[in-house]
Design a protein around this motif. Structure first.
Motif, short mmCIF file in Angstrom:
data_model
loop_
_atom_site.label_atom_id
_atom_site.label_comp_id
_atom_site.label_asym_id
_atom_site.label_seq_id
_atom_site.Cartn_x
_atom_site.Cartn_y
_atom_site.Cartn_z
N THR A 7 67.81 14.21 -22.78
CA THR A 7 67.94 15.26 -23.78
C THR A 7 68.75 14.74 -24.96
O THR A 7 69.83 14.18 -24.76
CB THR A 7 68.65 16.49 -23.17
OG1 THR A 7 67.94 16.92 -22.02
CG2 THR A 7 68.74 17.62 -24.17
N THR A 37 66.15 23.59 -21.11
CA THR A 37 66.98 23.04 -22.19
C THR A 37 66.72 23.64 -23.56
O THR A 37 67.57 23.55 -24.43
CB THR A 37 66.78 21.52 -22.28
OG1 THR A 37 65.42 21.25 -22.57
CG2 THR A 37 67.21 20.83 -21.01
N ARG A 65 70.11 18.89 -29.63
CA ARG A 65 68.75 19.32 -29.32
C ARG A 65 68.15 20.16 -30.45
O ARG A 65 67.01 19.96 -30.84
CB ARG A 65 68.75 20.08 -28.00
CG ARG A 65 67.37 20.50 -27.56
CD ARG A 65 67.42 21.45 -26.38
NE ARG A 65 68.10 22.67 -26.78
CZ ARG A 65 69.24 23.11 -26.22
NH1 ARG A 65 69.81 22.45 -25.27
NH2 ARG A 65 69.79 24.22 -26.64
#
Length: 175
Positions: A56, A16, A60
């Motif tokens: 998440t 991620t 981010r």
């Protein structure tokens, strides 16, 4: 499973977090802290916090930069408080003037205390001769005149005092 371990739904950091996000976060931390290794610490703490998040975050990159910023601010405040405390604690120190290293101050104080104890254990005649030599800067003749002793007696007392202090202090200092 403890609360510090990630849940099964925790995001995989390698999947991620983009390399560019890490570089941007590190640059922000370095700008705030002024050095690479402290910036790396702040980024690492932020990554651990991100890893512990159950899902998440939607933004981010923004989350990571904010987390790094908060950790950098906290680290900077902590370092400034520590520096202020250590500087204030060492202000009265005459044993290690001109040095900002707190380890050197602590070592100098410990050595000074050991030297004071060793001086207190010397016989009175040796202690008096040694203190006159160190504190007044008198040479052997000056000490002999001050104590009204032969110069050979002063030399032997100083020799014995130095030897006793070296034994008491071990390899830490030459007297």
């Amino acid at each position: 499973m403890t609360s510090t371990e990630p849940t099964a739904a925790a995001p995989a950091i390698n999947d991620t977090v983009l390399h560019a996000d890490l570089a941007r976060a590190h640059t922000a931390a370095r700008a705030m802290l002024g050095c690479d290794h402290l910036a790396a610490d702040a980024v690492q703490e932020a990554l651990v916090a991100l890893w512990r998040e159950p899902t998440t975050p939607p933004d981010r990159r923004g989350w990571l930069v904010r987390a790094v910023t908060f950790r950098s601010q906290t680290l900077r405040r902590s370092l400034l408080r520590r520096h202020k405390h250590e500087h204030g604690a060492g202000m009265h120190c005459q044993l290690h003037q001109g040095c900002d290293n707190p380890l050197h101050h602590a070592y100098a104080h410990e050595l000074g205390e050991r030297l004071d104890r060793a001086l207190d254990e010397l016989p009175g005649e040796q202690r008096t001769a040694f203190r006159l030599y160190v504190e007044t800067g008198l040479d052997y003749h000056g000490i002999a005149d001050h104590l009204r002793l032969p110069i050979g007696t002063v030399r032997s007392r100083l020799h014995r005092a130095r030897h006793a202090l070296q034994q008491a202090l071990g390899d830490d200092a030459e007297v």
